[in-house]
Scaffold this motif. Sequence first.
Motif, PDB file in Angstrom:
ATOM      1  N   PHE A   1      29.278  31.181  45.747  1.00 57.01           N
ATOM      2  CA  PHE A   1      28.165  30.239  45.887  1.00 57.01           C
ATOM      3  C   PHE A   1      28.669  28.811  46.060  1.00 57.01           C
ATOM      4  CE2 PHE A   1      25.134  33.326  43.930  1.00 57.01           C
ATOM      5  CZ  PHE A   1      24.236  33.287  44.979  1.00 57.01           C
ATOM      6  N   GLU A   2      29.783  28.499  45.387  1.00 58.65           N
ATOM      7  CA  GLU A   2      30.316  27.140  45.442  1.00 58.65           C
ATOM      8  C   GLU A   2      30.632  26.775  46.886  1.00 58.65           C
ATOM      9  OE1 GLU A   2      34.110  26.572  43.677  1.00 58.65           O
ATOM     10  OE2 GLU A   2      33.726  24.483  43.174  1.00 58.65           O
ATOM     11  N   GLN A   3      31.257  27.726  47.578  1.00 54.90           N
ATOM     12  CA  GLN A   3      31.597  27.469  48.977  1.00 54.90           C
ATOM     13  C   GLN A   3      30.329  27.182  49.787  1.00 54.90           C
ATOM     14  OE1 GLN A   3      34.590  26.926  50.043  1.00 54.90           O
ATOM     15  NE2 GLN A   3      35.267  27.346  47.941  1.00 54.90           N
ATOM     16  N   ALA A   4      29.323  28.035  49.547  1.00 48.69           N
ATOM     17  CA  ALA A   4      28.061  27.854  50.265  1.00 48.69           C
ATOM     18  C   ALA A   4      27.446  26.511  49.931  1.00 48.69           C
ATOM     19  CB  ALA A   4      27.102  28.981  49.908  1.00 48.69           C
ATOM     20  N   ALA A   5      27.532  26.120  48.634  1.00 48.64           N
ATOM     21  CA  ALA A   5      26.929  24.861  48.193  1.00 48.64           C
ATOM     22  C   ALA A   5      27.610  23.679  48.867  1.00 48.64           C
ATOM     23  CB  ALA A   5      27.027  24.742  46.680  1.00 48.64           C
ATOM     24  N   TYR A   6      28.966  23.728  48.959  1.00 44.74           N
ATOM     25  CA  TYR A   6      29.704  22.639  49.613  1.00 44.74           C
ATOM     26  C   TYR A   6      29.256  22.491  51.064  1.00 44.74           C
ATOM     27  CZ  TYR A   6      33.042  21.749  45.877  1.00 44.74           C
ATOM     28  OH  TYR A   6      33.610  21.384  44.710  1.00 44.74           O
ATOM     29  N   ARG A   7      29.141  23.673  51.720  1.00 45.71           N
ATOM     30  CA  ARG A   7      28.773  23.650  53.133  1.00 45.71           C
ATOM     31  C   ARG A   7      27.366  23.046  53.294  1.00 45.71           C
ATOM     32  NH1 ARG A   7      28.846  28.860  54.046  1.00 45.71           N
ATOM     33  NH2 ARG A   7      26.653  28.985  54.632  1.00 45.71           N
ATOM     34  N   LEU A   8      26.432  23.506  52.388  1.00 40.47           N
ATOM     35  CA  LEU A   8      25.051  23.025  52.479  1.00 40.47           C
ATOM     36  C   LEU A   8      24.942  21.544  52.133  1.00 40.47           C
ATOM     37  CD1 LEU A   8      23.139  26.040  50.958  1.00 40.47           C
ATOM     38  CD2 LEU A   8      23.010  25.213  53.302  1.00 40.47           C
ATOM     39  N   GLN A   9      25.773  21.103  51.156  1.00 38.14           N
ATOM     40  CA  GLN A   9      25.721  19.697  50.760  1.00 38.14           C
ATOM     41  C   GLN A   9      26.135  18.816  51.931  1.00 38.14           C
ATOM     42  OE1 GLN A   9      28.473  18.486  47.758  1.00 38.14           O
ATOM     43  NE2 GLN A   9      27.254  16.701  47.147  1.00 38.14           N
ATOM     44  N   ALA A  10      27.224  19.219  52.590  1.00 34.27           N
ATOM     45  CA  ALA A  10      27.710  18.434  53.723  1.00 34.27           C
ATOM     46  C   ALA A  10      26.640  18.389  54.815  1.00 34.27           C
ATOM     47  CB  ALA A  10      28.993  19.056  54.261  1.00 34.27           C
ATOM     48  N   GLN A  11      26.050  19.564  55.060  1.00 33.44           N
ATOM     49  CA  GLN A  11      25.021  19.641  56.091  1.00 33.44           C
ATOM     50  C   GLN A  11      23.814  18.783  55.716  1.00 33.44           C
ATOM     51  OE1 GLN A  11      22.765  23.257  56.375  1.00 33.44           O
ATOM     52  NE2 GLN A  11      23.118  23.377  58.571  1.00 33.44           N
ATOM     53  N   ASN A  12      23.411  18.872  54.394  1.00 30.99           N
ATOM     54  CA  ASN A  12      22.270  18.120  53.891  1.00 30.99           C
ATOM     55  C   ASN A  12      22.502  16.623  54.061  1.00 30.99           C
ATOM     56  OD1 ASN A  12      19.977  17.344  52.622  1.00 30.99           O
ATOM     57  ND2 ASN A  12      20.353  18.462  50.720  1.00 30.99           N
TER      58      ASN A  12
ATOM     59  N   ALA B   1      34.355  40.260  30.520  1.00 32.07           N
ATOM     60  CA  ALA B   1      34.226  40.986  31.780  1.00 32.07           C
ATOM     61  C   ALA B   1      33.030  40.460  32.569  1.00 32.07           C
ATOM     62  CB  ALA B   1      34.058  42.476  31.498  1.00 32.07           C
ATOM     63  N   ARG B   2      31.922  40.214  31.825  1.00 35.08           N
ATOM     64  CA  ARG B   2      30.709  39.733  32.478  1.00 35.08           C
ATOM     65  C   ARG B   2      30.961  38.361  33.104  1.00 35.08           C
ATOM     66  NH1 ARG B   2      26.426  36.667  31.876  1.00 35.08           N
ATOM     67  NH2 ARG B   2      27.226  35.690  29.996  1.00 35.08           N
ATOM     68  N   LEU B   3      31.679  37.501  32.347  1.00 34.69           N
ATOM     69  CA  LEU B   3      31.934  36.151  32.835  1.00 34.69           C
ATOM     70  C   LEU B   3      32.840  36.153  34.060  1.00 34.69           C
ATOM     71  CD1 LEU B   3      32.296  34.138  29.514  1.00 34.69           C
ATOM     72  CD2 LEU B   3      30.513  33.917  31.231  1.00 34.69           C
ATOM     73  N   ARG B   4      33.823  37.094  34.053  1.00 34.78           N
ATOM     74  CA  ARG B   4      34.699  37.186  35.230  1.00 34.78           C
ATOM     75  C   ARG B   4      33.889  37.520  36.482  1.00 34.78           C
ATOM     76  NH1 ARG B   4      40.357  37.848  34.303  1.00 34.78           N
ATOM     77  NH2 ARG B   4      40.730  37.939  32.061  1.00 34.78           N
ATOM     78  N   ALA B   5      33.009  38.508  36.338  1.00 32.40           N
ATOM     79  CA  ALA B   5      32.180  38.918  37.475  1.00 32.40           C
ATOM     80  C   ALA B   5      31.304  37.757  37.926  1.00 32.40           C
ATOM     81  CB  ALA B   5      31.321  40.115  37.085  1.00 32.40           C
TER      82      ALA B   5
ATOM     83  N   GLU C   1      33.277  35.098  39.799  1.00 30.94           N
ATOM     84  CA  GLU C   1      33.545  35.451  41.199  1.00 30.94           C
ATOM     85  C   GLU C   1      32.343  35.147  42.082  1.00 30.94           C
ATOM     86  OE1 GLU C   1      34.966  39.429  41.969  1.00 30.94           O
ATOM     87  OE2 GLU C   1      36.562  39.095  40.496  1.00 30.94           O
ATOM     88  N   ALA C   2      31.176  35.552  41.576  1.00 30.23           N
ATOM     89  CA  ALA C   2      29.946  35.312  42.335  1.00 30.23           C
ATOM     90  C   ALA C   2      29.725  33.816  42.516  1.00 30.23           C
ATOM     91  CB  ALA C   2      28.768  35.947  41.619  1.00 30.23           C
ATOM     92  N   LEU C   3      29.958  33.055  41.447  1.00 28.45           N
ATOM     93  CA  LEU C   3      29.716  31.609  41.506  1.00 28.45           C
ATOM     94  C   LEU C   3      30.674  30.924  42.468  1.00 28.45           C
ATOM     95  CD1 LEU C   3      28.975  30.724  37.785  1.00 28.45           C
ATOM     96  CD2 LEU C   3      27.407  30.690  39.702  1.00 28.45           C
ATOM     97  N   LEU C   4      31.935  31.429  42.532  1.00 25.77           N
ATOM     98  CA  LEU C   4      32.906  30.829  43.458  1.00 25.77           C
ATOM     99  C   LEU C   4      32.430  30.973  44.902  1.00 25.77           C
ATOM    100  CD1 LEU C   4      36.345  31.756  41.884  1.00 25.77           C
ATOM    101  CD2 LEU C   4      35.399  29.465  42.293  1.00 25.77           C
TER     102      LEU C   4
END
Lengths: 172, 283
Positions: free
Chosen positions: B92-103, B80-84, B87-90
């Motif tokens: 963050f992943e989107q944010a990371a992709y956006r920031l990487q492209a911007q960087n 249950a903990r890993l599922r939660a 979700e949070a990491l997914l």
Amino acid sequence: MNATLLQKLDGAARRAAPATVTLLLVLIGTTPLQAPFYGSIAPMFALMSIYYWAIHRPDLMPLSLVFAIGLVHDVLTGAPLGIHSFVFLVCHWIVYGQRRFLVGRAFGVLWWGFFMMMLVATALDWAAFSAYFARVMPVEPAVFRMLLTVALFPVLTWAFIRVHRGFLRQYG
Amino acid sequence: MARIAVLRALAQRFSFALLLMTAVGVMMLGKVDTVVLDGLRTRFTDAVTPILDVLSRPAGTVADAVDWTQQLADLRRENARLRAENEALLRFEQAAYRLQAQNEALRALVNYTPATPHAVVTARVVGDNSGAFVRSLIINLGTENGIADGQAVMGARGLVGRVVQAGERSARLLLATDLNARIPVLVGPARHRAILGGENTDRPRLLYLRPESDVAVGDRVTTSGHGGMFPPDLPVGIVTAIDDGAALVEPFEDLSRLEYVRIMDFRPYVGSAALRSGIGHPR
């Protein structure tokens, strides 16, 4: 009665048992257990051995050996060299002084004696480190280590008795 | 007979005093001059490391077995903990992709030269339990494998410490929590400069923070690379408490139960043989 070379070698090997056991315990005490917090409260197995042999076979636990054990302990644990030689020597001196009182007593008395010696050892260890680094060291891990060492004393003593009987019976 | 006993007691007392003084002498020598004693210490550790290596293996197996049983016991909760967390990491992943492209776009804009990659070697921890007053470990690799004094040591999640004493086949690591550890770090998104100082507790403290810097609980701490000892931007830990103006940092890595560590060669990376040969690149 002249002993043959083989008998002499056999005798020497047997008399080396306390030293071997103690040095082995220093190594075992350094082995990582990967248990949380074990590293800083790992019991001082070597002191149990010094205590046992100082009471039961002081001839096989001479001061020079105690000094060497302390030095090996310091080398392997990364402590300032000489600190545990000092602590172990003082412990040996205390136990040796009380030897007549302790030898042949019931196990409970031996355990109590060990607890007393560990109190002194822990206080001395703490004071020596604090003086060496010129700073007050945290007390908690040392106290936990002392309690763990005292709690494990019966197990190790049982092992020492086996070694004593197994290797040194015919020599006294 | 009585005289012999008295003499023996005297000799015993004399050798006790002599050895006690020797111990104090060695301690003082170690405080004043460390080169000779450290050499001897390193050589002895080298000689004993194979034995420690063998001894540490069954202990590792037992620890693994205990871990396995514990995991089995709370499989559902863990799931249950890993599922939660997933979700949070997914998100963050989107944010990371956006920031990487911007960087990358920004780097191209300012013609930024990235830092050279580090060579890494993985070692087994064979000696621990340094006691209540020292936080250090012994590993089973040494100068033969390119390990050198001062190199940064990482665990799986974050900084562990640094190499303080490299022998031929073994090396001693000083953990970031040790009393003598001082690591230059950057704190939080504002990247405040500070020194992470070990205190022989589980959470080292941030030293020399400027009074006006607004460090808060939850700020990430990374190495700064100042002083040239460590590579910059290695994850160190997170600020977990602030009391009396002093910030305590919880390391990302669980320093009390390390089995394997990675040693980073931070010096300029010359080909693939740089770490293996351990020579050929200037400091």
